[in-house]
Write a protein that holds these residues in place. Structure first.
Motif, PDB file in Angstrom:
ATOM      1  N   PRO A   1      -4.858  13.748  -0.832  1.00 34.10           N
ATOM      2  CA  PRO A   1      -4.999  12.336  -0.673  1.00 34.10           C
ATOM      3  C   PRO A   1      -6.369  11.607  -0.806  1.00 34.10           C
ATOM      4  O   PRO A   1      -6.379  10.497  -1.069  1.00 34.10           O
ATOM      5  N   VAL A   2      -7.548  12.579  -0.739  1.00 26.61           N
ATOM      6  CA  VAL A   2      -8.784  11.786  -0.913  1.00 26.61           C
ATOM      7  C   VAL A   2      -8.770  11.604  -2.261  1.00 26.61           C
ATOM      8  O   VAL A   2      -9.445  10.161  -2.653  1.00 26.61           O
ATOM      9  N   ARG A   3      -8.569  12.589  -3.147  1.00 24.25           N
ATOM     10  CA  ARG A   3      -8.608  11.979  -4.600  1.00 24.25           C
ATOM     11  C   ARG A   3      -7.804  11.155  -5.104  1.00 24.25           C
ATOM     12  O   ARG A   3      -7.950  10.174  -5.885  1.00 24.25           O
ATOM     13  N   TYR A   4      -6.490  11.057  -4.210  1.00 23.81           N
ATOM     14  CA  TYR A   4      -5.657   9.807  -4.750  1.00 23.81           C
ATOM     15  C   TYR A   4      -6.197   8.442  -4.386  1.00 23.81           C
ATOM     16  O   TYR A   4      -5.992   7.681  -5.110  1.00 23.81           O
ATOM     17  N   ALA A   5      -6.987   8.363  -3.148  1.00 22.89           N
ATOM     18  CA  ALA A   5      -7.841   7.067  -2.740  1.00 22.89           C
ATOM     19  C   ALA A   5      -8.466   6.925  -4.081  1.00 22.89           C
ATOM     20  O   ALA A   5      -8.645   5.771  -4.221  1.00 22.89           O
ATOM     21  N   ALA A   6      -9.289   7.839  -4.368  1.00 22.89           N
ATOM     22  CA  ALA A   6     -10.389   7.548  -5.046  1.00 22.89           C
ATOM     23  C   ALA A   6      -9.833   7.068  -6.541  1.00 22.89           C
ATOM     24  O   ALA A   6     -10.501   6.169  -7.317  1.00 22.89           O
ATOM     25  N   LEU A   7      -8.746   8.017  -6.977  1.00 18.84           N
ATOM     26  CA  LEU A   7      -8.319   7.290  -8.464  1.00 18.84           C
ATOM     27  C   LEU A   7      -7.676   6.033  -8.060  1.00 18.84           C
ATOM     28  O   LEU A   7      -7.865   5.104  -9.348  1.00 18.84           O
ATOM     29  N   SER A   8      -7.079   5.549  -7.148  1.00 19.82           N
ATOM     30  CA  SER A   8      -6.322   4.310  -6.965  1.00 19.82           C
ATOM     31  C   SER A   8      -7.564   3.297  -7.055  1.00 19.82           C
ATOM     32  O   SER A   8      -7.538   2.213  -7.797  1.00 19.82           O
TER      33      SER A   8
ATOM     34  N   GLY B   1       0.818  -1.144  -0.060  1.00 21.08           N
ATOM     35  CA  GLY B   1      -0.087   0.081  -0.056  1.00 21.08           C
ATOM     36  C   GLY B   1       0.921   1.202  -0.099  1.00 21.08           C
ATOM     37  O   GLY B   1       0.753   2.348  -0.469  1.00 21.08           O
ATOM     38  N   GLN B   2       1.981   1.073   0.802  1.00 21.94           N
ATOM     39  CA  GLN B   2       2.825   2.339   0.551  1.00 21.94           C
ATOM     40  C   GLN B   2       3.425   2.456  -0.620  1.00 21.94           C
ATOM     41  O   GLN B   2       3.786   3.703  -1.028  1.00 21.94           O
ATOM     42  N   ILE B   3       3.978   1.426  -1.487  1.00 23.27           N
ATOM     43  CA  ILE B   3       4.381   1.423  -2.981  1.00 23.27           C
ATOM     44  C   ILE B   3       3.285   2.168  -3.692  1.00 23.27           C
ATOM     45  O   ILE B   3       3.491   3.132  -4.421  1.00 23.27           O
ATOM     46  N   ALA B   4       1.972   1.929  -3.403  1.00 17.17           N
ATOM     47  CA  ALA B   4       0.992   2.543  -3.989  1.00 17.17           C
ATOM     48  C   ALA B   4       0.512   3.976  -3.631  1.00 17.17           C
ATOM     49  O   ALA B   4      -0.349   4.414  -4.278  1.00 17.17           O
ATOM     50  N   GLY B   5       1.211   4.445  -2.693  1.00 19.17           N
ATOM     51  CA  GLY B   5       1.157   5.694  -1.968  1.00 19.17           C
ATOM     52  C   GLY B   5      -0.001   5.947  -1.225  1.00 19.17           C
ATOM     53  O   GLY B   5      -0.601   6.809  -0.939  1.00 19.17           O
ATOM     54  N   LEU B   6      -0.621   4.807  -0.672  1.00 18.50           N
ATOM     55  CA  LEU B   6      -1.910   4.806   0.223  1.00 18.50           C
ATOM     56  C   LEU B   6      -1.513   4.508   1.359  1.00 18.50           C
ATOM     57  O   LEU B   6      -0.390   3.888   1.953  1.00 18.50           O
ATOM     58  N   PRO B   7      -2.404   4.755   2.510  1.00 19.35           N
ATOM     59  CA  PRO B   7      -2.161   4.478   3.763  1.00 19.35           C
ATOM     60  C   PRO B   7      -2.283   3.079   4.224  1.00 19.35           C
ATOM     61  O   PRO B   7      -2.918   2.163   3.349  1.00 19.35           O
TER      62      PRO B   7
END
Length: 475
Positions: free
Chosen positions: A93-100, A39-45
């Motif tokens: 970060p919110v948009r990042y999670a949604a795009l992922s 998840g860290q590689i993907a840039g997520l918590p």
């Protein structure tokens, strides 16, 4: 059985249950730290990995045909996700999670469509040297991205991270069957808590909220989906690694897999992961090896692991609070070190120089141009190899008979035409390898002074519709 009935239910034996339960616990112990680290590689918590994993495991378990392939977060797909999402999220970060999550859904749709269209054989078109080079370059990119987390801004962080790497490597070479990641994560948390490393400038994961899948549609726009589309097709290309793993296991245990159904099953995994606010998932070699080594016999192993991960996300999230970020970086670096397969590159170089050139081009393109651009180069190189091979068929001439050793079609028909014209008339053309003919090939044959032998029925029907069935030798 129905096409949608889980394969592992057919002929399930009671004596397999104990092995599947044990393997499920082992897979859980491997997938949990990987979900957090990747998840860290993907840039997520961390919670994103824990939310994505259950759906990914269940999706493939219910639809896939491999007995032990484990679908969860992988290094390559996580890096691909970060490369696709990062430029679009613009630091939100919110948009990042949604795009992922949207990328996982889009990849899921493409994989399901690929499976329904019978594209499971796509793995056969990806050159091994090219993919080896791509993964080598990807490994370097991922390692470079983890350096900041590994070193932090103080000596304590550096030392702790290097110790974690040393321990992981020791397990890898001295105790390869042990759950090294889980042991390192548990040890790192314990040491961090006991010594209060966060008070000494070591960055830790911090509070991890309840990580249960929360079915929701990501808040993205149509333009975002268009921008993510190339990477979604990239997931289809990277799925060749999972297909290769499942084929190898099937050959080892003497059973068959349906690669097209497996593509659709991995698509279902991604759809469930995306709807769970997760990110792209695929078949992982290390997770699958853990299931194999633990004696897992069926996909019940994955279902048990999924249930345990749900419990982990519901109740054990706080345990990760004191986990040092440098330990996660160490896990990622050691995991991707397997991509730096120098031995395989040397073997390829010994076998064929042109192959190693292609591998180097793929690797350099990832490092120099970026993951998406490198993936495009990788796909283009593999396609170029296929086109070159099929457009330049081997043609032999013996006793007046010309034999092309590949199916004739529009891209290679001109090669055969030149060979036929170079022979004294009349010429006999052997079509034993051509099960069908296209328009251009039939037109070419009609213009030649040839007699055709070993003509398959579909090819003969095409010749008849063209009005040149008289070319076929009557027997």
């Amino acid at each position: 059985m129905s096409r949608f009935t889980p394969v592992f239910l057919a002929g399930y034996r009671r004596e397999w249950l104990r092995r599947d339960i044990v393997a499920g616990v082992v897979v859980w112990s491997v997938v949990v730290p990987q979900a957090v680290a990747y998840g860290q590689i993907a840039g997520l918590p961390p919670e994103a990995g824990l939310m994505a994993a259950p759906g990914a495991l269940v999706g493939y378990a219910l639809l896939g045909t491999s007995r032990t392939l484990i679908v969860s977060a992988t290094t390559a797909t996580s890096a691909l996700s970060a490369a696709a999402v990062g430029p679009l999220a613009d630091g939100d970060p919110v948009r990042y999670a949604a795009l992922s999550a949207a990328l996982a859904l889009l990849a899921g749709v493409i994989l399901v469509a690929g499976g329904l269209l019978g594209l499971g054989a796509i793995s056969d078109f990806v050159s091994k040297p090219v993919m080896t080079g791509f993964l080598f370059g990807l490994g370097l990119v991922v390692m470079e991205a983890q350096l900041d987390a590994l070193t932090g801004d103080n000596a304590t962080t550096v030392v702790f991270g290097l110790v974690c790497i040393a321990v992981l490597l020791a397990f890898k070479f001295l105790r390869p069957g042990w759950p090294a990641m889980s042991l390192v994560v548990a040890g790192a948390i314990l040491v961090s808590w006991a010594l209060g490393l966060s008070d000494h400038g070591v960055a830790v994961v911090g509070e991890v909220p309840r990580a249960l899948p929360d079915p929701t549609w990501p808040d993205v726009h149509g333009d975002d989906l268009v921008a993510l589309l190339p990477m979604a097709f990239g997931v289809l290309i990277l799925s060749t690694e999972a297909v290769g793993v499942s084929r190898a296991l099937a050959a080892q245990h003497h059973y068959e897999v349906d690669t097209s159904r497996d593509l659709a099953a991995m698509g279902a995994s991604n759809l469930l992961a995306g709807l769970s606010s997760g990110f792209v998932q695929s078949g992982g070699a290390s997770q699958t090896a853990a299931a194999e080594n633990a004696g897992g016999r069926t996909q019940l192993t994955a279902l048990i692991a999924a249930a345990l991960i749900l419990l982990t996300g519901a109740f054990l999230g706080p345990l990760f609070t004191d986990l040092p970020q440098t330990a996660l970086a160490a896990i990622v670096i050691v995991a991707v070190s397997s991509f730096l397969n120098v031995r395989e590159l040397r073997r390829i170089a010994r076998l064929r120089r042109t192959a190693i050139v292609l591998a180097v081009i793929a690797g350099v393109s990832v490092v120099g141009l970026g993951v998406l651009e490198g993936l495009i180069v990788t796909a283009a190189l593999s396609l170029a190899i296929v086109v070159k091979r099929i457009s330049r068929p081997r043609v032999t001439v013996a006793d007046g008979v010309v034999t092309p050793h590949s199916p004739l079609f529009y891209a290679n028909a001109h090669v055969v035409r030149e060979v036929v014209r170079s022979q004294p008339a009349p010429v006999t053309l052997d079509l034993q390898h051509s099960f069908d003919l296209d328009v251009e090939t039939v037109d070419m044959l009609a213009d030649l002074d040839v007699e055709l032998i070993n003509v398959h029925p579909r090819a003969a029907a095409m010749l008849s519709r063209r009005g040149c069935s008289d070319l076929v030798r009557r027997t």
